[in-house]
Design a protein around this motif. Structure first.
Motif, PDB file in Angstrom:
ATOM      1  N   LYS A   1       0.832  -1.207   0.000  1.00  0.00           N
ATOM      2  CA  LYS A   1       0.000   0.000   0.000  1.00  0.00           C
ATOM      3  C   LYS A   1       0.864   1.254   0.000  1.00  0.00           C
ATOM      4  CE  LYS A   1      -3.696  -2.553   0.611  1.00  0.00           C
ATOM      5  NZ  LYS A   1      -4.485  -2.973  -0.525  1.00  0.00           N
ATOM      6  N   MET A   2       2.072   1.132   0.557  1.00  0.00           N
ATOM      7  CA  MET A   2       2.946   2.309   0.577  1.00  0.00           C
ATOM      8  C   MET A   2       3.535   2.589  -0.800  1.00  0.00           C
ATOM      9  SD  MET A   2       3.069   3.965   3.413  1.00  0.00           S
ATOM     10  CE  MET A   2       4.541   4.961   3.330  1.00  0.00           C
ATOM     11  N   CYS A   3       3.936   1.527  -1.523  1.00  0.00           N
ATOM     12  CA  CYS A   3       4.606   1.791  -2.807  1.00  0.00           C
ATOM     13  C   CYS A   3       3.718   1.543  -4.020  1.00  0.00           C
ATOM     14  CB  CYS A   3       5.915   1.009  -2.897  1.00  0.00           C
ATOM     15  SG  CYS A   3       5.696  -0.744  -3.102  1.00  0.00           S
ATOM     16  N   SER A   4       2.605   0.890  -3.820  1.00  0.00           N
ATOM     17  CA  SER A   4       1.644   0.608  -4.905  1.00  0.00           C
ATOM     18  C   SER A   4       2.294  -0.065  -6.119  1.00  0.00           C
ATOM     19  CB  SER A   4       0.951   1.897  -5.372  1.00  0.00           C
ATOM     20  OG  SER A   4       0.479   2.612  -4.297  1.00  0.00           O
ATOM     21  N   ASP A   5       3.258  -0.914  -5.859  1.00  0.00           N
ATOM     22  CA  ASP A   5       3.935  -1.621  -6.948  1.00  0.00           C
ATOM     23  C   ASP A   5       4.178  -3.057  -6.477  1.00  0.00           C
ATOM     24  OD1 ASP A   5       5.894  -2.767  -8.628  1.00  0.00           O
ATOM     25  OD2 ASP A   5       6.745  -0.812  -9.103  1.00  0.00           O
ATOM     26  N   ARG A   6       3.501  -3.998  -7.124  1.00  0.00           N
ATOM     27  CA  ARG A   6       3.569  -5.380  -6.633  1.00  0.00           C
ATOM     28  C   ARG A   6       4.971  -5.978  -6.680  1.00  0.00           C
ATOM     29  NH1 ARG A   6      -1.160  -7.708  -5.319  1.00  0.00           N
ATOM     30  NH2 ARG A   6      -2.931  -6.466  -5.959  1.00  0.00           N
ATOM     31  N   MET A   7       5.640  -5.765  -7.805  1.00  0.00           N
ATOM     32  CA  MET A   7       6.970  -6.379  -7.947  1.00  0.00           C
ATOM     33  C   MET A   7       7.953  -5.806  -6.932  1.00  0.00           C
ATOM     34  SD  MET A   7       7.370  -7.225 -11.953  1.00  0.00           S
ATOM     35  CE  MET A   7       9.063  -7.476 -11.895  1.00  0.00           C
ATOM     36  N   LEU A   8       7.862  -4.502  -6.807  1.00  0.00           N
ATOM     37  CA  LEU A   8       8.757  -3.834  -5.861  1.00  0.00           C
ATOM     38  C   LEU A   8       8.459  -4.280  -4.427  1.00  0.00           C
ATOM     39  CD1 LEU A   8      10.967  -1.714  -5.866  1.00  0.00           C
ATOM     40  CD2 LEU A   8       9.229   0.025  -5.541  1.00  0.00           C
ATOM     41  N   SER A   9       7.173  -4.367  -4.104  1.00  0.00           N
ATOM     42  CA  SER A   9       6.821  -4.762  -2.740  1.00  0.00           C
ATOM     43  C   SER A   9       7.230  -6.223  -2.480  1.00  0.00           C
ATOM     44  CB  SER A   9       5.352  -4.536  -2.439  1.00  0.00           C
ATOM     45  OG  SER A   9       4.572  -5.214  -3.352  1.00  0.00           O
ATOM     46  N   ASP A  10       7.103  -7.072  -3.504  1.00  0.00           N
ATOM     47  CA  ASP A  10       7.554  -8.464  -3.348  1.00  0.00           C
ATOM     48  C   ASP A  10       9.045  -8.504  -3.008  1.00  0.00           C
ATOM     49  OD1 ASP A  10       5.044  -9.190  -4.016  1.00  0.00           O
ATOM     50  OD2 ASP A  10       5.573 -10.422  -5.755  1.00  0.00           O
ATOM     51  N   ASP A  11       9.811  -7.714  -3.754  1.00  0.00           N
ATOM     52  CA  ASP A  11      11.262  -7.692  -3.523  1.00  0.00           C
ATOM     53  C   ASP A  11      11.604  -7.165  -2.132  1.00  0.00           C
ATOM     54  OD1 ASP A  11      11.691  -8.707  -5.986  1.00  0.00           O
ATOM     55  OD2 ASP A  11      12.172  -6.789  -6.949  1.00  0.00           O
ATOM     56  N   ILE A  12      10.915  -6.101  -1.735  1.00  0.00           N
ATOM     57  CA  ILE A  12      11.207  -5.508  -0.416  1.00  0.00           C
ATOM     58  C   ILE A  12      10.862  -6.499   0.691  1.00  0.00           C
ATOM     59  CG2 ILE A  12      10.528  -3.688   1.211  1.00  0.00           C
ATOM     60  CD1 ILE A  12      10.259  -1.805  -1.184  1.00  0.00           C
TER      61      ILE A  12
END
Lengths: 155, 184
Positions: free
Chosen positions: B38-49
């Motif tokens: 919800k903070m970055c609104s980017d699935r791939m990025l959030s998966d990596d984080i």
């Protein structure tokens, strides 16, 4: 009770931060507050939508993470992780204290022996001095004048 | 003999660590994932984080003395990753998209019908959250999606509980103004 306070209580209720007994108090207050009831309804609707919008954890990510963890090389436990450092320090301190106490004990015994030796010698010396005094000839004391002292009673 | 005993101990230690990690992972994964997503609104990025944060947790598990602080540790690490990415301009949209709500209020940007579906409402909520001030948005996400208490949010964001309450109130007011007419 003013509306602001009721709204604060409603927020706390939905956040699960209301203390025990707070709920019954809130609902009593809500019974008499139209604005409060309206806010409660609005928040309740919003919260249900927000709750629905929460995402499930993706299964592929779940697998990916657990697989990466199992693939991580086994960490070689370093000296500090392998050993209990506080225990080692305690043992070392105890050992040092034991050595110091042993040394002090030896030193005390040494000084005690020296003191005993010295006091024995002093005793012997004082006995010798006494013996020397006793071995000298006797002393006779005589008066220098032969005048008699006559004491008369003053009646 | 001594060597095999040591190997056995290491294996046991590793197994215990994996079990402990799996328990913690299952306990916190959804809360952390929702926060990052919800903070970055980017699935791939959030998966990596999320993956990075959990791997970091596994590597540092024996260094974290208090198990009660793991939740804080996870969110703090994820937050640092997010803000690190933001600093590297990959996530500047987090702030660029943010506008002051009072300004937005002047425009009537939504002409959605009153009976929109739940899926659209979810999107609407996310759209609205993207427009909210990042500090307020973060407090709201940490509360609603990650289930942190006022105290935990305050210590994570370096603010105080009253400020957290006020931020949550403001976000709710904005959401009420924006979407309550569409919610049945």
């Amino acid at each position: 009770m003013d509306e602001k306070k009721i709204i604060e209580l409603i927020d706390m209720y939905f956040d699960g931060e209301l203390k025990k007994g707070g709920e019954s108090f809130l609902f009593t207050q809500l019974a008499g507050s139209t604005e409060g009831r309206k806010y409660f309804r609005q928040i309740s609707r919003i919260m249900s939508v927000v709750e629905e919008s929460a995402e499930e954890f993706p299964e592929e990510l779940d697998e990916r993470i657990l697989r990466s963890v199992s693939r991580l090389p086994q960490k070689k436990a370093g000296f500090f992780r392998k050993h209990n450092i506080p225990a080692i320090i305690s043992y070392a301190v105890v050992l040092i204290m034991l050595l110091i106490s042993g040394y002090i004990l030896v030193q005390i015994n040494y000084y005690r022996a020296r003191i005993e030796d010295l006091s024995g010698r002093m005793e012997r010396q004082s006995e010798t001095i006494e013996m020397l005094y006793n071995s000298l000839p006797g002393v006779e004391v005589r008066a220098a004048s032969g005048n008699e002292i006559i004491i008369k009673p003053s009646l | 003999m001594h060597l095999s005993a040591e190997c056995g101990n290491n294996l046991n230690r590793e197994n215990n660590q994996i079990i402990e990690f799996t328990l913690l992972f299952n306990k916190y994964k959804k809360r952390l994932y929702n926060y990052v997503l919800k903070m970055c609104s980017d699935r791939m990025l959030s998966d990596d984080i999320v993956q990075d944060v959990f791997l970091k947790l596994y590597k540092n598990l024996d260094l974290i003395v208090s198990r009660e602080s793991i939740l804080f540790w996870l969110f703090k690490s994820a937050r640092n990753e997010l803000y690190g990415l933001y600093r590297n301009t990959k996530l500047q949209k987090l702030y660029i998209q943010t506008e002051d709500f009072d300004e937005l209020e002047k425009e009537d940007i939504y002409s959605l019908p009153d009976d929109i579906e739940l899926k659209d409402l979810k999107e609407l909520v996310m759209k609205e959250l993207d427009k909210i001030n990042p500090d307020q948005k973060e407090a709201f996400i940490l509360k609603e999606y990650s289930g942190l208490s006022y105290r935990e949010i305050a210590s994570l964001t370096g603010s105080d509980e009253e400020l957290v309450k006020s931020r949550l109130y403001k976000v709710r007011q904005k959401l009420i103004k924006r979407i309550s007419k569409h919610v049945q």
